[in-house]
Design a protein around this motif. Sequence first.
Motif, short mmCIF file in Angstrom:
data_model
loop_
_atom_site.label_atom_id
_atom_site.label_comp_id
_atom_site.label_asym_id
_atom_site.label_seq_id
_atom_site.Cartn_x
_atom_site.Cartn_y
_atom_site.Cartn_z
N ALA A 26 0.84 -1.20 0.00
CA ALA A 26 0.00 0.00 0.00
C ALA A 26 0.88 1.25 0.00
CB ALA A 26 -0.92 -0.01 1.21
N LEU A 27 1.96 1.21 0.80
CA LEU A 27 2.87 2.35 0.88
C LEU A 27 3.51 2.61 -0.49
CD1 LEU A 27 4.63 4.32 2.75
CD2 LEU A 27 6.34 2.53 2.58
N LEU A 28 3.96 1.54 -1.15
CA LEU A 28 4.59 1.71 -2.46
C LEU A 28 3.61 2.33 -3.45
CD1 LEU A 28 6.64 -1.61 -2.84
CD2 LEU A 28 7.51 0.69 -2.44
N PHE A 29 2.36 1.91 -3.35
CA PHE A 29 1.37 2.48 -4.27
C PHE A 29 1.21 3.98 -4.04
CE2 PHE A 29 -3.04 3.47 -5.57
CZ PHE A 29 -2.87 3.24 -6.94
N VAL A 30 1.16 4.37 -2.75
CA VAL A 30 1.03 5.80 -2.44
C VAL A 30 2.24 6.57 -3.01
CG1 VAL A 30 1.00 7.49 -0.57
CG2 VAL A 30 -0.40 5.44 -0.41
N LEU A 31 3.44 5.99 -2.82
CA LEU A 31 4.65 6.66 -3.34
C LEU A 31 4.60 6.75 -4.87
CD1 LEU A 31 7.47 5.07 -1.15
CD2 LEU A 31 6.68 7.44 -1.12
N LEU A 32 4.10 5.68 -5.50
CA LEU A 32 4.04 5.68 -6.97
C LEU A 32 3.05 6.72 -7.49
CD1 LEU A 32 4.34 1.87 -7.52
CD2 LEU A 32 5.70 3.58 -8.70
N VAL A 33 1.91 6.84 -6.82
CA VAL A 33 0.92 7.84 -7.27
C VAL A 33 1.51 9.24 -7.10
CG1 VAL A 33 -1.35 8.84 -6.81
CG2 VAL A 33 -1.07 6.36 -6.84
N THR A 34 2.14 9.47 -5.94
CA THR A 34 2.69 10.81 -5.69
C THR A 34 3.79 11.15 -6.70
OG1 THR A 34 2.54 10.07 -3.41
CG2 THR A 34 3.39 12.27 -3.75
N THR A 35 4.76 10.25 -6.86
CA THR A 35 5.85 10.57 -7.79
C THR A 35 5.33 10.56 -9.23
OG1 THR A 35 6.44 8.24 -7.69
CG2 THR A 35 7.78 9.73 -6.38
N GLY A 36 4.36 9.66 -9.52
CA GLY A 36 3.79 9.61 -10.88
C GLY A 36 3.13 10.92 -11.26
N LEU A 37 2.36 11.49 -10.31
CA LEU A 37 1.70 12.77 -10.61
C LEU A 37 2.73 13.86 -10.86
CD1 LEU A 37 -1.32 12.79 -8.12
CD2 LEU A 37 -1.36 12.64 -10.61
N LEU A 38 3.82 13.83 -10.06
CA LEU A 38 4.86 14.85 -10.26
C LEU A 38 5.55 14.65 -11.62
CD1 LEU A 38 6.38 15.04 -6.68
CD2 LEU A 38 5.07 16.80 -7.86
N LEU A 39 5.75 13.38 -12.00
CA LEU A 39 6.38 13.12 -13.31
C LEU A 39 5.52 13.66 -14.45
CD1 LEU A 39 7.65 9.44 -12.86
CD2 LEU A 39 9.08 11.44 -13.26
N ARG A 40 4.20 13.58 -14.26
CA ARG A 40 3.30 14.02 -15.33
C ARG A 40 3.47 15.50 -15.66
NH1 ARG A 40 -2.60 11.91 -16.41
NH2 ARG A 40 -2.46 13.87 -17.52
N LEU A 221 7.90 0.82 10.36
CA LEU A 221 8.13 0.05 9.13
C LEU A 221 8.06 0.96 7.90
CD1 LEU A 221 8.53 -2.77 7.88
CD2 LEU A 221 6.06 -2.94 7.66
N ALA A 222 7.04 1.84 7.87
CA ALA A 222 6.86 2.71 6.72
C ALA A 222 8.06 3.65 6.57
CB ALA A 222 5.57 3.51 6.85
N LEU A 223 8.50 4.23 7.69
CA LEU A 223 9.63 5.16 7.60
C LEU A 223 10.90 4.43 7.17
CD1 LEU A 223 9.10 7.54 10.65
CD2 LEU A 223 8.72 8.02 8.24
N SER A 224 11.09 3.20 7.68
CA SER A 224 12.29 2.44 7.28
C SER A 224 12.22 2.14 5.78
CB SER A 224 12.40 1.12 8.03
OG SER A 224 12.14 1.30 9.37
#
Length: 408
Positions: A26-40, A221-224
Amino acid sequence: MHLHPQTVNKQALIFTRTFGLGGINALLFVLLVTTGLLLRFSYIPTPEGAYDSIVNLQNNSLFGSLLRNIHHWCAMFMVITAFLHLLRVFYSQSIYYERKRNWYYGLALFVFVLAFNFTGYLLPWDQLSYWAVTIVTSMMGYLPLIGGTITNMLRGGETVNGNTLLNFYTFHTALLPVLFVVFMVLHFLLVRKAKGVTVADINKHEMVKVNPELVSKEIILALSAVLFIILFSVFFDAPLLEKANPLLSPNPSKAPWYFMGVQELLINLHPIFVTLIVPLSLAILLIYIPKIKIDNSKVGTWLYSSKGTLIVLSSAIYSIILTSLLIIVFEYWLLLYQLNIPLIISTGVIPFLMYLIPAIGFVYQLKKVLKADKVEIIISIVTMVFTSYIVMTIIGIWFRGDSMQLIF
Ligand code: HEM
Ligand code: HEM
Protein backbone atom coordinates in the motif's frame (compact mmCIF):
# COMPACT_ATOMS: atom_id res chain seq x y z
CA MET A 1 -8.37 5.26 12.47
CA HIS A 2 -10.92 4.34 9.81
CA LEU A 3 -8.53 1.81 8.34
CA HIS A 4 -8.20 -0.13 11.58
CA PRO A 5 -10.58 -1.34 14.28
CA GLN A 6 -10.05 0.02 17.83
CA THR A 7 -8.42 -3.17 19.07
CA VAL A 8 -6.56 -6.06 17.44
CA ASN A 9 -5.49 -9.53 18.49
CA LYS A 10 -2.04 -9.32 20.09
CA GLN A 11 -0.76 -12.22 17.97
CA ALA A 12 -1.43 -10.21 14.79
CA LEU A 13 1.33 -7.79 15.83
CA ILE A 14 4.08 -10.43 15.62
CA PHE A 15 6.19 -9.34 12.64
CA THR A 16 6.58 -12.83 11.15
CA ARG A 17 2.80 -13.12 10.88
CA THR A 18 2.55 -10.72 7.91
CA PHE A 19 6.10 -9.30 7.50
CA GLY A 20 4.14 -6.08 7.00
CA LEU A 21 3.97 -6.94 3.31
CA GLY A 22 0.39 -5.82 2.66
CA GLY A 23 1.18 -2.46 4.25
CA ILE A 24 4.42 -2.13 2.25
CA ASN A 25 2.47 -2.69 -0.97
CA ALA A 26 0.00 0.00 0.00
CA LEU A 27 2.87 2.35 0.88
CA LEU A 28 4.59 1.71 -2.46
CA PHE A 29 1.37 2.48 -4.27
CA VAL A 30 1.03 5.80 -2.44
CA LEU A 31 4.65 6.66 -3.34
CA LEU A 32 4.04 5.68 -6.97
CA VAL A 33 0.92 7.84 -7.27
CA THR A 34 2.69 10.81 -5.69
CA THR A 35 5.85 10.57 -7.79
CA GLY A 36 3.79 9.61 -10.88
CA LEU A 37 1.70 12.77 -10.61
CA LEU A 38 4.86 14.85 -10.26
CA LEU A 39 6.38 13.12 -13.31
CA ARG A 40 3.30 14.02 -15.33
CA PHE A 41 4.12 17.73 -14.96
CA SER A 42 7.11 17.32 -17.26
CA TYR A 43 6.38 14.15 -19.26
CA ILE A 44 5.30 14.52 -22.91
CA PRO A 45 3.43 11.43 -24.21
CA THR A 46 4.56 11.56 -27.86
CA PRO A 47 7.34 9.64 -29.68
CA GLU A 48 9.05 12.96 -30.50
CA GLY A 49 8.75 14.40 -26.99
CA ALA A 50 8.82 11.50 -24.48
CA TYR A 51 12.53 10.67 -24.42
CA ASP A 52 13.68 14.30 -24.49
CA SER A 53 11.25 15.24 -21.71
CA ILE A 54 12.81 12.58 -19.47
CA VAL A 55 16.39 13.65 -20.32
CA ASN A 56 15.31 17.21 -19.62
CA LEU A 57 13.77 16.21 -16.28
CA GLN A 58 16.94 14.36 -15.29
CA ASN A 59 19.36 17.09 -16.31
CA ASN A 60 17.53 20.34 -15.66
CA SER A 61 15.08 19.83 -12.80
CA LEU A 62 15.99 19.96 -9.14
CA PHE A 63 15.74 16.37 -7.86
CA GLY A 64 14.42 15.31 -11.30
CA SER A 65 16.58 12.18 -11.41
CA LEU A 66 15.71 11.29 -7.83
CA LEU A 67 12.00 11.61 -8.60
CA ARG A 68 12.27 9.31 -11.62
CA ASN A 69 14.46 6.84 -9.73
CA ILE A 70 11.99 6.63 -6.84
CA HIS A 71 9.11 5.97 -9.26
CA HIS A 72 11.13 3.36 -11.14
CA TRP A 73 12.43 1.45 -8.10
CA CYS A 74 9.11 1.53 -6.22
CA ALA A 75 7.53 -0.05 -9.30
CA MET A 76 10.19 -2.79 -9.48
CA PHE A 77 10.03 -3.48 -5.72
CA MET A 78 6.26 -3.69 -5.90
CA VAL A 79 6.39 -6.68 -8.27
CA ILE A 80 8.55 -8.43 -5.68
CA THR A 81 6.65 -7.36 -2.54
CA ALA A 82 3.25 -8.17 -4.09
CA PHE A 83 4.56 -11.63 -5.01
CA LEU A 84 6.01 -12.16 -1.53
CA HIS A 85 2.69 -11.08 0.02
CA LEU A 86 0.92 -13.61 -2.21
CA LEU A 87 3.33 -16.30 -0.98
CA ARG A 88 2.82 -15.26 2.66
CA VAL A 89 -0.98 -15.52 2.51
CA PHE A 90 -0.75 -18.80 0.61
CA TYR A 91 1.81 -20.51 2.85
CA SER A 92 0.19 -19.25 6.08
CA GLN A 93 -3.17 -20.77 5.07
CA SER A 94 -4.82 -17.31 5.08
CA ILE A 95 -6.93 -17.73 1.95
CA TYR A 96 -9.74 -20.03 3.04
CA TYR A 97 -13.39 -19.45 4.00
CA GLU A 98 -14.10 -15.74 4.64
CA ARG A 99 -10.70 -14.83 3.11
CA LYS A 100 -11.37 -16.62 -0.17
CA ARG A 101 -12.66 -13.52 -1.93
CA ASN A 102 -9.62 -11.57 -0.78
CA TRP A 103 -7.38 -14.06 -2.56
CA TYR A 104 -9.26 -13.26 -5.78
CA TYR A 105 -9.09 -9.48 -5.20
CA GLY A 106 -5.39 -9.96 -4.45
CA LEU A 107 -4.86 -11.81 -7.74
CA ALA A 108 -6.56 -8.92 -9.56
CA LEU A 109 -4.29 -6.45 -7.74
CA PHE A 110 -1.27 -8.50 -8.79
CA VAL A 111 -2.36 -8.38 -12.43
CA PHE A 112 -2.78 -4.59 -12.09
CA VAL A 113 0.75 -4.28 -10.67
CA LEU A 114 2.10 -6.09 -13.73
CA ALA A 115 -0.07 -3.98 -16.06
CA PHE A 116 1.16 -0.78 -14.37
CA ASN A 117 4.75 -1.90 -14.78
CA PHE A 118 4.35 -2.99 -18.35
CA THR A 119 2.55 0.18 -19.51
CA GLY A 120 5.04 2.33 -17.58
CA TYR A 121 7.94 0.49 -19.21
CA LEU A 122 7.17 2.00 -22.62
CA LEU A 123 6.91 5.58 -21.42
CA PRO A 124 10.65 6.51 -21.45
CA TRP A 125 10.64 5.60 -25.19
CA ASP A 126 14.26 4.43 -25.25
CA GLN A 127 15.69 1.36 -27.01
CA LEU A 128 15.11 -0.82 -23.94
CA SER A 129 11.46 0.10 -23.54
CA TYR A 130 10.59 0.16 -27.25
CA TRP A 131 11.91 -3.32 -27.97
CA ALA A 132 10.74 -4.90 -24.72
CA VAL A 133 7.20 -3.76 -25.49
CA THR A 134 7.56 -4.95 -29.10
CA ILE A 135 8.56 -8.41 -27.80
CA VAL A 136 5.73 -8.72 -25.26
CA THR A 137 3.01 -7.45 -27.62
CA SER A 138 4.26 -9.93 -30.26
CA MET A 139 4.04 -12.71 -27.65
CA MET A 140 0.36 -11.81 -27.20
CA GLY A 141 -0.05 -12.20 -30.96
CA TYR A 142 0.47 -15.96 -30.59
CA LEU A 143 -2.86 -16.30 -28.77
CA PRO A 144 -5.11 -18.34 -31.09
CA LEU A 145 -7.90 -16.48 -32.97
CA ILE A 146 -7.86 -13.20 -31.02
CA GLY A 147 -4.08 -12.71 -30.60
CA GLY A 148 -3.59 -10.57 -33.70
CA THR A 149 -6.54 -8.32 -32.85
CA ILE A 150 -5.36 -7.80 -29.27
CA THR A 151 -1.83 -6.96 -30.42
CA ASN A 152 -3.13 -4.46 -33.00
CA MET A 153 -5.52 -2.88 -30.51
CA LEU A 154 -2.81 -2.45 -27.87
CA ARG A 155 -0.36 -1.09 -30.40
CA GLY A 156 -2.91 1.01 -32.25
CA GLY A 157 -1.31 -0.20 -35.50
CA GLU A 158 0.99 -2.86 -36.89
CA THR A 159 4.08 -1.83 -34.95
CA VAL A 160 4.75 -0.04 -31.67
CA ASN A 161 4.18 3.66 -32.51
CA GLY A 162 2.78 6.94 -31.19
CA ASN A 163 -0.69 5.40 -30.75
CA THR A 164 0.80 2.68 -28.55
CA LEU A 165 2.43 5.31 -26.40
CA LEU A 166 -0.85 7.21 -25.99
CA ASN A 167 -2.74 3.96 -25.22
CA PHE A 168 -0.21 2.94 -22.61
CA TYR A 169 -0.07 6.42 -21.12
CA THR A 170 -3.86 6.49 -20.68
CA PHE A 171 -3.92 3.02 -19.12
CA HIS A 172 -1.01 3.90 -16.90
CA THR A 173 -2.06 7.26 -15.54
CA ALA A 174 -5.86 7.16 -15.69
CA LEU A 175 -7.55 3.77 -15.98
CA LEU A 176 -5.27 1.56 -13.90
CA PRO A 177 -4.99 3.95 -10.92
CA VAL A 178 -8.80 4.05 -10.61
CA LEU A 179 -9.15 0.26 -10.90
CA PHE A 180 -6.34 -0.26 -8.42
CA VAL A 181 -7.84 2.04 -5.79
CA VAL A 182 -11.28 0.38 -6.08
CA PHE A 183 -9.84 -3.11 -5.64
CA MET A 184 -7.51 -2.02 -2.86
CA VAL A 185 -10.41 -0.52 -0.89
CA LEU A 186 -12.42 -3.75 -1.31
CA HIS A 187 -9.33 -5.71 -0.27
CA PHE A 188 -8.92 -3.71 2.95
CA LEU A 189 -12.65 -3.94 3.66
CA LEU A 190 -12.51 -7.73 3.52
CA VAL A 191 -9.52 -7.84 5.88
CA ARG A 192 -11.70 -5.87 8.34
CA LYS A 193 -14.69 -8.14 7.74
CA ALA A 194 -12.56 -11.21 8.49
CA LYS A 195 -11.68 -9.55 11.84
CA GLY A 196 -8.08 -8.87 10.88
CA VAL A 197 -5.30 -11.10 9.61
CA THR A 198 -5.06 -14.76 10.55
CA VAL A 199 -3.37 -15.68 13.83
CA ALA A 200 -1.50 -18.81 14.87
CA ASP A 201 -3.79 -19.73 17.77
CA ILE A 202 -7.46 -18.95 17.10
CA ASN A 203 -8.42 -19.65 20.71
CA LYS A 204 -6.26 -16.85 22.16
CA HIS A 205 -8.19 -13.58 22.21
CA GLU A 206 -5.89 -11.17 24.02
CA MET A 207 -6.78 -7.82 22.44
CA VAL A 208 -4.61 -4.66 22.45
CA LYS A 209 -5.31 -1.09 21.41
CA VAL A 210 -4.50 -0.35 17.78
CA ASN A 211 -3.11 3.02 18.77
CA PRO A 212 -0.26 2.94 19.77
CA GLU A 213 0.44 -0.83 19.62
CA LEU A 214 -0.07 -1.39 15.87
CA VAL A 215 0.14 2.16 14.53
CA SER A 216 3.58 2.77 16.04
CA LYS A 217 4.93 -0.42 14.43
CA GLU A 218 3.41 0.58 11.08
CA ILE A 219 5.02 4.01 11.26
CA ILE A 220 8.44 2.51 12.02
CA LEU A 221 8.13 0.05 9.13
CA ALA A 222 6.86 2.71 6.72
CA LEU A 223 9.63 5.16 7.60
CA SER A 224 12.29 2.44 7.28
CA ALA A 225 10.90 1.44 3.88
CA VAL A 226 10.86 5.07 2.67
CA LEU A 227 14.42 5.59 3.91
CA PHE A 228 15.58 2.44 2.11
CA ILE A 229 13.88 3.51 -1.15
CA ILE A 230 15.31 7.02 -1.04
CA LEU A 231 18.84 5.73 -0.35
CA PHE A 232 18.52 3.11 -3.06
CA SER A 233 17.30 5.79 -5.51
CA VAL A 234 20.20 8.07 -4.63
CA PHE A 235 22.76 5.38 -5.46
CA PHE A 236 21.11 3.51 -8.35
CA ASP A 237 19.79 5.28 -11.45
CA ALA A 238 16.76 4.03 -13.38
CA PRO A 239 18.06 2.75 -16.73
CA LEU A 240 17.79 4.98 -19.80
CA LEU A 241 19.44 3.90 -23.07
CA GLU A 242 19.53 5.89 -26.31
CA LYS A 243 16.26 7.09 -27.88
CA ALA A 244 14.05 4.36 -29.43
CA ASN A 245 14.99 3.41 -32.99
CA PRO A 246 12.26 1.28 -34.63
CA LEU A 247 14.72 0.25 -37.37
CA LEU A 248 17.45 -1.13 -35.11
CA SER A 249 16.55 -4.02 -32.82
CA PRO A 250 19.13 -4.82 -30.15
CA ASN A 251 20.54 -8.35 -29.96
CA PRO A 252 19.34 -10.05 -27.79
CA SER A 253 15.92 -8.37 -27.50
CA LYS A 254 14.49 -9.16 -24.12
CA ALA A 255 11.13 -8.63 -22.40
CA PRO A 256 11.02 -6.74 -19.05
CA TRP A 257 12.51 -8.93 -16.30
CA TYR A 258 9.17 -9.97 -14.76
CA PHE A 259 8.06 -11.36 -18.15
CA MET A 260 11.39 -13.06 -18.93
CA GLY A 261 9.97 -16.35 -17.62
CA VAL A 262 7.29 -16.20 -20.32
CA GLN A 263 9.85 -15.40 -23.02
CA GLU A 264 12.01 -18.30 -21.81
CA LEU A 265 8.98 -20.59 -21.93
CA LEU A 266 8.36 -19.49 -25.54
CA ILE A 267 11.87 -20.60 -26.47
CA ASN A 268 11.12 -24.09 -25.16
CA LEU A 269 7.43 -24.57 -25.79
CA HIS A 270 4.92 -24.11 -28.62
CA PRO A 271 3.18 -20.67 -28.52
CA ILE A 272 -0.30 -22.21 -28.12
CA PHE A 273 0.87 -23.84 -24.91
CA VAL A 274 2.52 -20.63 -23.68
CA THR A 275 -0.37 -18.29 -24.44
CA LEU A 276 -3.32 -20.59 -23.82
CA ILE A 277 -2.82 -23.97 -22.17
CA VAL A 278 -0.28 -23.00 -19.49
CA PRO A 279 -2.01 -19.73 -18.42
CA LEU A 280 -5.42 -21.44 -18.43
CA SER A 281 -4.15 -24.30 -16.26
CA LEU A 282 -2.51 -21.80 -13.91
CA ALA A 283 -5.71 -19.73 -13.68
CA ILE A 284 -7.80 -22.83 -12.91
CA LEU A 285 -5.30 -23.87 -10.22
CA LEU A 286 -5.26 -20.40 -8.57
CA ILE A 287 -9.06 -20.13 -8.66
CA TYR A 288 -9.50 -23.62 -7.26
CA ILE A 289 -7.07 -23.39 -4.31
CA PRO A 290 -9.12 -21.32 -1.80
CA LYS A 291 -12.21 -23.43 -2.45
CA ILE A 292 -10.65 -26.37 -0.60
CA LYS A 293 -12.29 -27.04 2.76
CA ILE A 294 -9.42 -27.19 5.23
CA ASP A 295 -9.57 -28.01 8.92
CA ASN A 296 -10.47 -24.77 10.75
CA SER A 297 -7.64 -25.19 13.25
CA LYS A 298 -5.12 -25.13 10.38
CA VAL A 299 -6.13 -21.63 9.20
CA GLY A 300 -3.20 -19.33 9.95
CA THR A 301 -0.69 -22.18 10.38
CA TRP A 302 2.56 -21.52 8.55
CA LEU A 303 3.24 -24.34 6.05
CA TYR A 304 0.13 -26.18 7.25
CA SER A 305 1.70 -29.16 9.06
CA SER A 306 4.92 -30.61 10.46
CA LYS A 307 5.64 -32.05 6.99
CA GLY A 308 5.26 -28.59 5.39
CA THR A 309 8.93 -27.57 5.39
CA LEU A 310 10.03 -30.88 3.90
CA ILE A 311 7.34 -30.70 1.20
CA VAL A 312 8.16 -27.10 0.21
CA LEU A 313 11.93 -27.66 0.17
CA SER A 314 11.84 -30.95 -1.73
CA SER A 315 9.33 -29.58 -4.29
CA ALA A 316 11.46 -26.47 -4.87
CA ILE A 317 14.69 -28.44 -5.31
CA TYR A 318 13.02 -31.00 -7.57
CA SER A 319 11.56 -28.21 -9.71
CA ILE A 320 14.91 -26.35 -9.98
CA ILE A 321 16.63 -29.52 -11.21
CA LEU A 322 13.82 -30.56 -13.58
CA THR A 323 13.38 -27.12 -15.17
CA SER A 324 17.11 -26.43 -15.66
CA LEU A 325 17.72 -29.93 -16.99
CA LEU A 326 14.91 -29.70 -19.55
CA ILE A 327 16.12 -26.30 -20.78
CA ILE A 328 19.67 -27.64 -21.29
CA VAL A 329 18.42 -30.85 -22.96
CA PHE A 330 16.18 -28.91 -25.39
CA GLU A 331 19.00 -26.49 -26.24
CA TYR A 332 21.78 -28.99 -26.97
CA TRP A 333 20.52 -32.54 -27.47
CA LEU A 334 16.87 -32.85 -28.18
CA LEU A 335 16.19 -30.39 -31.02
CA LEU A 336 12.47 -31.07 -30.96
CA TYR A 337 11.57 -28.72 -33.84
CA GLN A 338 13.70 -30.88 -36.17
CA LEU A 339 11.52 -33.96 -35.66
CA ASN A 340 9.44 -34.77 -38.70
CA ILE A 341 6.04 -34.44 -36.99
CA PRO A 342 3.61 -31.48 -36.56
CA LEU A 343 5.18 -28.68 -34.50
CA ILE A 344 2.31 -28.66 -32.02
CA ILE A 345 3.31 -32.23 -31.05
CA SER A 346 7.10 -31.95 -31.29
CA THR A 347 7.47 -28.56 -29.58
CA GLY A 348 4.16 -28.56 -27.67
CA VAL A 349 2.84 -31.87 -26.40
CA ILE A 350 6.24 -33.60 -26.02
CA PRO A 351 8.06 -30.92 -23.92
CA PHE A 352 4.86 -30.28 -21.93
CA LEU A 353 4.62 -33.96 -21.01
CA MET A 354 8.35 -34.10 -20.30
CA TYR A 355 7.68 -31.59 -17.51
CA LEU A 356 4.28 -32.84 -16.44
CA ILE A 357 5.01 -36.57 -16.09
CA PRO A 358 8.02 -36.26 -13.71
CA ALA A 359 6.09 -33.59 -11.75
CA ILE A 360 3.08 -35.87 -11.35
CA GLY A 361 5.45 -38.71 -10.42
CA PHE A 362 6.94 -36.54 -7.69
CA VAL A 363 3.54 -35.60 -6.26
CA TYR A 364 2.53 -39.27 -6.36
CA GLN A 365 5.63 -40.14 -4.31
CA LEU A 366 4.74 -37.44 -1.76
CA LYS A 367 1.33 -39.01 -1.40
CA LYS A 368 2.73 -42.50 -1.05
CA VAL A 369 5.78 -41.90 1.13
CA LEU A 370 4.73 -38.89 3.23
CA LYS A 371 0.97 -39.59 3.15
CA ALA A 372 0.46 -35.99 1.96
CA ASP A 373 -3.18 -34.81 2.02
CA LYS A 374 -4.96 -32.54 -0.49
CA VAL A 375 -3.65 -29.24 0.92
CA GLU A 376 -0.07 -30.57 1.11
CA ILE A 377 -0.30 -31.67 -2.52
CA ILE A 378 -1.53 -28.23 -3.54
CA ILE A 379 1.37 -26.67 -1.59
CA SER A 380 3.77 -28.92 -3.50
CA ILE A 381 2.25 -28.13 -6.92
CA VAL A 382 2.20 -24.36 -6.33
CA THR A 383 5.81 -24.47 -5.06
CA MET A 384 6.91 -26.36 -8.17
CA VAL A 385 5.11 -23.99 -10.55
CA PHE A 386 6.44 -20.81 -8.91
CA THR A 387 9.97 -22.22 -8.61
CA SER A 388 9.96 -23.16 -12.30
CA TYR A 389 8.91 -19.63 -13.21
CA ILE A 390 11.70 -18.16 -11.06
CA VAL A 391 14.28 -20.53 -12.63
CA MET A 392 13.13 -19.56 -16.14
CA THR A 393 13.28 -15.87 -15.21
CA ILE A 394 16.86 -16.23 -13.94
CA ILE A 395 17.95 -18.19 -17.02
CA GLY A 396 16.24 -15.66 -19.32
CA ILE A 397 17.90 -12.69 -17.65
CA TRP A 398 21.43 -13.97 -17.03
CA PHE A 399 21.98 -17.05 -19.19
CA ARG A 400 20.75 -15.94 -22.62
CA GLY A 401 23.09 -14.06 -24.97
CA ASP A 402 23.19 -13.27 -28.71
CA SER A 403 20.06 -14.53 -30.51
CA MET A 404 18.88 -15.83 -27.14
CA GLN A 405 21.43 -18.68 -27.17
CA LEU A 406 22.15 -20.31 -23.82
CA ILE A 407 25.41 -18.93 -22.37
CA PHE A 408 27.27 -19.61 -19.16
C1 HEM B 1 -1.45 7.69 -10.69
C2 HEM B 1 -0.41 6.95 -10.71
C3 HEM B 1 0.74 7.07 -11.67
C4 HEM B 1 1.11 8.08 -12.55
C5 HEM B 1 0.42 9.39 -12.76
C6 HEM B 1 2.32 7.63 -13.23
C7 HEM B 1 3.00 8.37 -14.20
C8 HEM B 1 4.14 7.98 -14.85
C9 HEM B 1 4.89 8.75 -15.83
C10 HEM B 1 4.51 10.15 -16.30
C11 HEM B 1 5.94 8.00 -16.23
C12 HEM B 1 7.01 8.39 -17.27
C13 HEM B 1 8.26 8.92 -16.62
C14 HEM B 1 9.44 8.00 -16.67
O1 HEM B 1 9.39 6.96 -17.32
O2 HEM B 1 10.45 8.31 -16.06
C15 HEM B 1 5.87 6.76 -15.51
C16 HEM B 1 6.78 5.73 -15.65
C17 HEM B 1 6.66 4.50 -15.04
N1 HEM B 1 5.68 4.09 -14.14
FE1 HEM B 1 4.19 5.24 -13.45
N2 HEM B 1 2.66 6.39 -12.77
C18 HEM B 1 1.72 6.01 -11.82
C19 HEM B 1 1.67 4.84 -11.09
C20 HEM B 1 2.52 3.77 -11.30
C21 HEM B 1 2.43 2.49 -10.63
C22 HEM B 1 1.40 2.13 -9.53
C23 HEM B 1 3.42 1.70 -11.12
C24 HEM B 1 3.80 0.29 -10.78
C25 HEM B 1 3.20 -0.53 -9.98
C26 HEM B 1 4.15 2.48 -12.12
C27 HEM B 1 5.22 2.03 -12.86
C28 HEM B 1 5.96 2.80 -13.76
C29 HEM B 1 7.13 2.34 -14.45
C30 HEM B 1 7.78 0.97 -14.35
C31 HEM B 1 7.58 3.42 -15.24
C32 HEM B 1 8.86 3.46 -16.11
C33 HEM B 1 9.88 4.16 -15.26
C34 HEM B 1 11.20 4.35 -15.92
O3 HEM B 1 11.89 3.35 -16.07
O4 HEM B 1 11.52 5.47 -16.27
N3 HEM B 1 3.58 3.73 -12.20
N4 HEM B 1 4.76 6.75 -14.68
C1 HEM C 1 -0.54 -5.36 -4.53
C2 HEM C 1 -1.38 -4.78 -3.74
C3 HEM C 1 -1.85 -5.35 -2.42
C4 HEM C 1 -2.05 -4.60 -1.32
C5 HEM C 1 -1.86 -3.10 -1.18
C6 HEM C 1 -2.49 -5.51 -0.27
C7 HEM C 1 -2.76 -5.13 1.04
C8 HEM C 1 -3.07 -6.01 2.06
C9 HEM C 1 -3.08 -5.69 3.47
C10 HEM C 1 -2.70 -4.32 4.05
C11 HEM C 1 -3.44 -6.81 4.14
C12 HEM C 1 -3.51 -6.99 5.68
C13 HEM C 1 -2.09 -7.06 6.28
C14 HEM C 1 -1.17 -8.10 5.69
O1 HEM C 1 -1.60 -9.24 5.49
O2 HEM C 1 -0.01 -7.76 5.39
C15 HEM C 1 -3.69 -7.85 3.18
C16 HEM C 1 -4.14 -9.12 3.46
C17 HEM C 1 -4.42 -10.07 2.51
N1 HEM C 1 -4.05 -10.03 1.18
FE1 HEM C 1 -3.32 -8.42 0.21
N2 HEM C 1 -2.56 -6.79 -0.77
C18 HEM C 1 -2.16 -6.74 -2.09
C19 HEM C 1 -2.01 -7.83 -2.94
C20 HEM C 1 -2.43 -9.11 -2.63
C21 HEM C 1 -2.20 -10.28 -3.44
C22 HEM C 1 -1.37 -10.29 -4.74
C23 HEM C 1 -2.82 -11.34 -2.81
C24 HEM C 1 -2.89 -12.77 -3.23
C25 HEM C 1 -3.22 -13.17 -4.40
C26 HEM C 1 -3.43 -10.84 -1.60
C27 HEM C 1 -4.19 -11.58 -0.71
C28 HEM C 1 -4.45 -11.21 0.58
C29 HEM C 1 -5.14 -12.03 1.57
C30 HEM C 1 -5.75 -13.42 1.32
C31 HEM C 1 -5.13 -11.32 2.77
C32 HEM C 1 -5.70 -11.76 4.12
C33 HEM C 1 -4.56 -12.34 4.92
C34 HEM C 1 -4.94 -12.70 6.32
O3 HEM C 1 -6.09 -12.56 6.72
O4 HEM C 1 -4.04 -13.16 7.07
N3 HEM C 1 -3.16 -9.48 -1.52
N4 HEM C 1 -3.44 -7.33 1.91
